[in-house]
Motif scaffolding. Structure first.
Motif, short mmCIF file in Angstrom:
data_model
loop_
_atom_site.label_atom_id
_atom_site.label_comp_id
_atom_site.label_asym_id
_atom_site.label_seq_id
_atom_site.Cartn_x
_atom_site.Cartn_y
_atom_site.Cartn_z
N LYS A 27 -97.31 31.42 1.38
CA LYS A 27 -96.87 32.82 1.23
C LYS A 27 -95.45 32.90 0.73
O LYS A 27 -95.11 33.71 -0.14
N THR A 28 -94.60 32.05 1.29
CA THR A 28 -93.19 32.07 0.87
C THR A 28 -93.06 31.72 -0.60
O THR A 28 -92.28 32.32 -1.35
N LYS A 29 -93.85 30.75 -1.01
CA LYS A 29 -93.80 30.35 -2.42
C LYS A 29 -94.29 31.48 -3.33
O LYS A 29 -93.71 31.74 -4.40
N GLY A 30 -95.35 32.24 -2.90
CA GLY A 30 -95.84 33.36 -3.72
C GLY A 30 -94.82 34.46 -3.86
O GLY A 30 -94.61 35.02 -4.93
N LEU A 31 -94.12 34.81 -2.74
CA LEU A 31 -93.10 35.85 -2.80
C LEU A 31 -91.95 35.43 -3.69
O LEU A 31 -91.39 36.24 -4.46
N SER A 32 -91.61 34.16 -3.60
CA SER A 32 -90.51 33.66 -4.43
C SER A 32 -90.85 33.80 -5.91
O SER A 32 -90.03 34.20 -6.74
N THR A 36 -88.90 36.21 -8.62
CA THR A 36 -88.37 35.59 -9.84
C THR A 36 -88.85 36.36 -11.08
O THR A 36 -88.10 36.61 -12.03
N SER A 37 -90.15 36.75 -11.05
CA SER A 37 -90.70 37.50 -12.19
C SER A 37 -90.00 38.84 -12.35
O SER A 37 -89.68 39.28 -13.47
N LEU A 38 -89.76 39.53 -11.22
CA LEU A 38 -89.08 40.84 -11.28
C LEU A 38 -87.68 40.70 -11.85
O LEU A 38 -87.21 41.54 -12.63
N ILE A 39 -87.00 39.66 -11.45
CA ILE A 39 -85.63 39.45 -11.96
C ILE A 39 -85.66 39.21 -13.46
O ILE A 39 -84.84 39.73 -14.22
N LEU A 40 -86.67 38.44 -13.90
CA LEU A 40 -86.79 38.17 -15.33
C LEU A 40 -87.07 39.46 -16.12
O LEU A 40 -86.51 39.70 -17.20
N PHE A 41 -88.00 40.29 -15.56
CA PHE A 41 -88.30 41.58 -16.22
C PHE A 41 -87.06 42.45 -16.30
O PHE A 41 -86.79 43.11 -17.31
#
Length: 480
Positions: A27-32, A36-41
């Protein structure tokens, strides 16, 4: 084999902590990954906004540069146009100044030439003016001389000098023209003389030009101008329906001629020959004149009402020659006024070409007339003869009415109207017609299809005929 599976199952049940830790780690890995994707967007969006801002700034800079360039171009174009206008205005002023100078020099040269010719006692006749062809005016100068005999003047212009001077005086304010720098205007007397001589003789314009020392086009223009002035100025004064007091006198005069009461006029319709028109040729074709003369004839009509002196009180001009007398009558203003009761209680006498109505008194036209009807026709013929004689003098006095004219069809009513007005002036002033100018009228009178159009008028005509015979007013020439 079964024992191995049970053993494995027991081992899994014995380590639940290990399984929960693995799940949390996933779960922690999925949230991370999501963060990361949101920051990139977000970084990509900021980058795109920066690029748009930069493009907008560049566009505004380019627009500002283009606007400045267009403003500079418009300023240069406006300056160039102003310079061209100034150059054109200067050129126009120079040309105008040159024209004025040339005209002044020409006038000065003409004055010097005039002065020089004045000093020479041997220089005969008037001097030529600029742009004027030298033509002889000897004939007109002779006619306008005070020493010219009145009889000769009357032979040329169909009227005496006093009547001619009266017409010139009446028209002076309308036909007079001012002199110009290049030529003298034609005097009023000469203008009127050109018109009257042309109407009187019917001679072609080339002969008028020779007589008066003017150009052919000038003579044609003068004839139309003077005729229009006669119509506008003299017709309201010399050709109009009589006032009530004059009608009473007229009834008395006609009754003294024919013993027929309440007659206020005599009516007649004549034909004026014309050249074949370009339009409506069939309408102007005169079949009766063609058959008589064995030559194709075209004409227009002139209907007129005259008083006891032969002076016109009403005219109707211009209807085609193919129309019968009763058809012309129905088209005229005279007929329209009659329908409004204008002539109530009065008679206008007509010939056999007119119908009997409540106001038109026409002769009997049937065969085998009684003595009473013969007597009536004889007396009414005396009244209609007044109109016939007036038209004979009209055509005899104005020779242009006897033959086909050069005047255009649309201008002809004005010319014919002027002839009628001048006829009235001559008749009122007692200008007699030279016997050599007497003219014989030839106009066919066709009996209308409906000769009697009023039962009341028929009874009134019978009563008049009875009174004429039984009160010894009728003659006996019909018995011979």
């Amino acid at each position: 084999m079964i024992d191995n599976k049970l053993l494995h199952h027991r081992k899994r049940r014995k380590n639940p902590t290990t399984i929960s830790a693995a799940a949390d780690q996933m779960k922690t890995k999925g949230l991370s990954d999501i963060i990361t994707s949101l920051i990139l967007f977000d970084d990509q969006e900021k980058h795109e906004l920066d690029e748009l801002q930069e493009e907008k700034l560049q566009f505004e800079q380019n627009h500002t540069k283009k606007r400045r360039a267009m403003a500079d171009y418009y300023s240069d174009l406006k300056s160039s146009h102003e310079d061209s206008s100034q150059i054109e205005a200067a050129r126009h002023r120079k040309a105008k100044a040159a024209t004025v100078s040339a005209a002044a020099l020409a006038c000065a040269a003409a004055e010097q030439q005039h002065d020089a010719s004045t000093e020479k006692a041997t220089a005969p006749g008037p001097q030529r003016r600029l742009w004027v062809k030298n033509r002889s005016k000897d004939w007109w100068d002779q006619c306008s001389s005070p020493d010219f005999p009145d009889s000769e003047f009357k032979k040329a212009f169909r009227m005496g000098k006093k009547t001619f001077d009266l017409i010139c005086s009446e028209l002076s304010s309308v036909v007079a023209k001012e002199n110009t720098m290049l030529r003298d205007a034609v005097p009023v007397r000469q203008r009127v003389a050109v018109c009257i001589w042309r109407l009187a003789t019917g001679e072609p314009l080339r002969l008028v030009s020779k007589k008066f020392g003017l150009g052919i086009s000038t003579c044609h223009k003068l004839v139309l101008e003077v005729c229009a002035a006669i119509r506008n100025v003299l017709m309201p004064k010399y050709l109009r329906w009589p006032e009530e007091a004059d009608l009473v006198k007229m009834k008395h005069e006609f009754e003294s001629i024919s013993a027929i009461p309440n007659v206020v006029g005599a009516m007649y319709t004549t034909h004026i020959p014309i050249i074949a028109p370009k339009i409506s040729v069939a309408a102007y074709f005169n079949r009766r004149h063609t058959e008589r003369n064995q030559k194709t004839s075209y004409s227009i009509t002139v209907q007129g009402v005259v008083d006891h002196r032969g002076v016109f009180s009403d005219i109707c001009i211009g209807y085609p020659g193919s129309m019968a007398d009763d058809q012309v009558l129905e088209k005229s203003t005279l007929f329209q006024r009659a329908n409004a009761g204008f002539y109530q209680g009065s008679w206008i006498v007509g010939g056999t070409g007119y119908p009997l109505t409540d106001w038109v008194l026409a002769p009997y036209t049937q065969q085998n007339l009684t003595w009473t009807q013969h007597a009536f026709n004889e007396k009414i013929g005396e009244v209609s003869g007044v109109a016939r004689g007036a038209f004979a003098r009209l055509k005899g006095r104005w020779g242009c009415l006897q033959k086909r004219t050069e005047v255009k069809l649309q201008d002809l009513p004005v010319v014919l109207g002027a002839c009628c007005v001048l006829h009235n002036i001559c008749e009122m002033r007692g200008e007699s017609l030279d016997p050599e100018l007497e003219f014989e009228l030839v106009d066919d009178e066709m009996v209308p299809e409906i000769g009697i159009r009023s039962a009341t008028a028929m009874k009134a005509r019978d009563a008049i005929a009875h009174n004429l015979l039984h009160h010894n007013h009728a003659g006996t020439s019909f018995l011979s």
